[in-house]
Design a protein around this motif. Sequence first.
Motif, PDB file in Angstrom:
ATOM      1  N   UNK A   1      65.576 -20.676  51.292  1.00 55.09           N
ATOM      2  CA  UNK A   1      65.906 -20.606  52.706  1.00 55.09           C
ATOM      3  C   UNK A   1      67.383 -20.566  53.021  1.00 55.09           C
ATOM      4  N   UNK A   2      68.224 -20.496  51.991  1.00 54.82           N
ATOM      5  CA  UNK A   2      69.659 -20.412  52.213  1.00 54.82           C
ATOM      6  C   UNK A   2      70.053 -19.055  52.773  1.00 54.82           C
ATOM      7  N   UNK A   3      71.252 -18.975  53.351  1.00 55.24           N
ATOM      8  CA  UNK A   3      71.736 -17.718  53.911  1.00 55.24           C
ATOM      9  C   UNK A   3      72.856 -17.157  53.043  1.00 55.24           C
ATOM     10  N   UNK A   4      72.969 -15.834  53.027  1.00 57.89           N
ATOM     11  CA  UNK A   4      73.987 -15.152  52.220  1.00 57.89           C
ATOM     12  C   UNK A   4      75.057 -14.560  53.120  1.00 57.89           C
ATOM     13  N   UNK A   5      76.286 -14.589  52.637  1.00 60.25           N
ATOM     14  CA  UNK A   5      77.367 -13.960  53.385  1.00 60.25           C
ATOM     15  C   UNK A   5      78.392 -13.349  52.432  1.00 60.25           C
ATOM     16  N   UNK A   6      79.060 -12.309  52.903  1.00 60.84           N
ATOM     17  CA  UNK A   6      80.082 -11.621  52.121  1.00 60.84           C
ATOM     18  C   UNK A   6      81.330 -12.507  52.028  1.00 60.84           C
ATOM     19  N   UNK A   7      81.957 -12.504  50.866  1.00 57.61           N
ATOM     20  CA  UNK A   7      83.194 -13.267  50.671  1.00 57.61           C
ATOM     21  C   UNK A   7      84.358 -12.312  50.905  1.00 57.61           C
ATOM     22  N   UNK A   8      85.141 -12.588  51.927  1.00 55.43           N
ATOM     23  CA  UNK A   8      86.245 -11.682  52.288  1.00 55.43           C
ATOM     24  C   UNK A   8      87.609 -12.210  51.873  1.00 55.43           C
ATOM     25  N   UNK A   9      87.737 -13.520  51.668  1.00 55.95           N
ATOM     26  CA  UNK A   9      89.037 -14.095  51.315  1.00 55.95           C
ATOM     27  C   UNK A   9      89.465 -13.629  49.926  1.00 55.95           C
ATOM     28  N   UNK A  10      90.614 -12.995  49.837  1.00 61.12           N
ATOM     29  CA  UNK A  10      91.093 -12.395  48.584  1.00 61.12           C
ATOM     30  C   UNK A  10      91.318 -13.452  47.509  1.00 61.12           C
ATOM     31  N   UNK A  11      91.925 -14.593  47.885  1.00 61.00           N
ATOM     32  CA  UNK A  11      92.205 -15.652  46.909  1.00 61.00           C
ATOM     33  C   UNK A  11      90.899 -16.202  46.325  1.00 61.00           C
ATOM     34  N   UNK A  12      89.916 -16.429  47.198  1.00 61.31           N
ATOM     35  CA  UNK A  12      88.627 -16.958  46.745  1.00 61.31           C
ATOM     36  C   UNK A  12      87.949 -15.976  45.804  1.00 61.31           C
TER      37      UNK A  12
ATOM     38  N   UNK B   1      89.299 -13.675  43.925  1.00 62.22           N
ATOM     39  CA  UNK B   1      90.022 -13.611  42.653  1.00 62.22           C
ATOM     40  C   UNK B   1      89.684 -14.804  41.774  1.00 62.22           C
ATOM     41  N   UNK B   2      89.620 -15.987  42.382  1.00 61.81           N
ATOM     42  CA  UNK B   2      89.310 -17.211  41.623  1.00 61.81           C
ATOM     43  C   UNK B   2      87.895 -17.153  41.059  1.00 61.81           C
ATOM     44  N   UNK B   3      86.936 -16.748  41.883  1.00 61.90           N
ATOM     45  CA  UNK B   3      85.551 -16.660  41.448  1.00 61.90           C
ATOM     46  C   UNK B   3      85.381 -15.627  40.338  1.00 61.90           C
ATOM     47  N   UNK B   4      86.088 -14.509  40.463  1.00 64.40           N
ATOM     48  CA  UNK B   4      86.008 -13.457  39.449  1.00 64.40           C
ATOM     49  C   UNK B   4      86.534 -13.956  38.108  1.00 64.40           C
ATOM     50  N   UNK B   5      87.640 -14.671  38.124  1.00 66.90           N
ATOM     51  CA  UNK B   5      88.215 -15.219  36.888  1.00 66.90           C
ATOM     52  C   UNK B   5      87.238 -16.173  36.215  1.00 66.90           C
TER      53      UNK B   5
ATOM     54  N   UNK C   1      78.634 -20.839  41.042  1.00 61.89           N
ATOM     55  CA  UNK C   1      79.856 -21.647  41.114  1.00 61.89           C
ATOM     56  C   UNK C   1      79.862 -22.426  42.418  1.00 61.89           C
ATOM     57  N   UNK C   2      80.335 -23.655  42.369  1.00 60.10           N
ATOM     58  CA  UNK C   2      80.403 -24.501  43.562  1.00 60.10           C
ATOM     59  C   UNK C   2      81.816 -25.059  43.718  1.00 60.10           C
ATOM     60  N   UNK C   3      82.265 -25.189  44.958  1.00 60.43           N
ATOM     61  CA  UNK C   3      83.581 -25.783  45.207  1.00 60.43           C
ATOM     62  C   UNK C   3      83.388 -27.243  45.552  1.00 60.43           C
ATOM     63  N   UNK C   4      83.929 -28.121  44.698  1.00 59.20           N
ATOM     64  CA  UNK C   4      83.846 -29.565  44.873  1.00 59.20           C
ATOM     65  C   UNK C   4      84.855 -29.971  45.950  1.00 59.20           C
ATOM     66  N   UNK C   5      84.352 -30.394  47.115  1.00 58.43           N
ATOM     67  CA  UNK C   5      85.232 -30.711  48.234  1.00 58.43           C
ATOM     68  C   UNK C   5      85.944 -32.045  48.090  1.00 58.43           C
ATOM     69  N   UNK C   6      85.553 -32.841  47.094  1.00 57.78           N
ATOM     70  CA  UNK C   6      86.225 -34.118  46.834  1.00 57.78           C
ATOM     71  C   UNK C   6      87.403 -33.920  45.889  1.00 57.78           C
ATOM     72  N   UNK C   7      87.160 -33.240  44.768  1.00 65.80           N
ATOM     73  CA  UNK C   7      88.224 -33.019  43.782  1.00 65.80           C
ATOM     74  C   UNK C   7      88.960 -31.695  44.010  1.00 65.80           C
TER      75      UNK C   7
END
Length: 273
Positions: free
Chosen positions: A209-220, A222-226, A244-250
């Motif tokens: 039931x999650x939703x999908x969206x296009x990633x437009x931020x260039x920095x993000x 590039x990081x995900x691709x690496x 991949x998940x972004x840990x909002x604490x660390x």
Amino acid sequence: MTQKMRFTILTNEPNGWTAKEFKKAVKGKPILLNFVSVDSFNDRNIYQKKLGDVTLLKSTQLKHYAERASLLYSFDQKTYMINKRLSTHRLITSKLYQQTMIESAPDIHGIESFYFHSKKEILQSIQCKRLQYPFIIKKLAGSQGIGVHLIRRKKELEQFGEKEILSYVCQNFIQNSGDYRVLVLGGKVLAMMKRTANEHDFRNNISQGGTAEVITDVHTRKKLEEIARRTTKLFQLDFCGVDIIFDEVSHTYRVLETNSIPNWEGIQTIIPF
């Protein structure tokens, strides 16, 4: 006259969405496409005669990983198997083993994972504060968010039998605002998307039931691709989906898992390819 390449898809759903997409993709190209349904290791000699020059595993009815790996190994002697690693390394789909491999990689961050033999061991780990509520308990092998549970309190562990615990891995919950799926083929990133859980669930999977969206931020991007390329190289996979998940604490990007038989229906709804 151009010789056509023979391309085989191992699938239980020759009329499903994936099969239809492959049929559209090869239309007008010098490719002969066929589908083979596999349900028994004992019939491997019959299946081998149906294999093309290149073969991709999408799904089988084989439940035991040893049977599946053995069958794929026998196929690899007759065809070029995409993701040959599945036939030579039977633990490559284990979420616990994947995280252990990632621990050895200096340039990839994973999620600390725990394996327990009983609920008593889980409670002892909580008491020692190695594992803390809320935490994730998920199947060692699984996909599409199936068998993934968020444990907020002791009582919620009661749903698991003692023997069941042996089939699960535990991880502390990662505070997030969604996660990312990156689709990689031959070391090249084909597409990526962000997935966000709906208000009634904690799982970001599109199938849940999650939703999908296009990633437009260039920095993000590039990081995900690496991270995705490094992870694919580590696991020696030709084709996979890296989650991949972004840990909002660390404030760290962490690899959740690598899917060696990825679905891309969700990502194709927002990024046609």
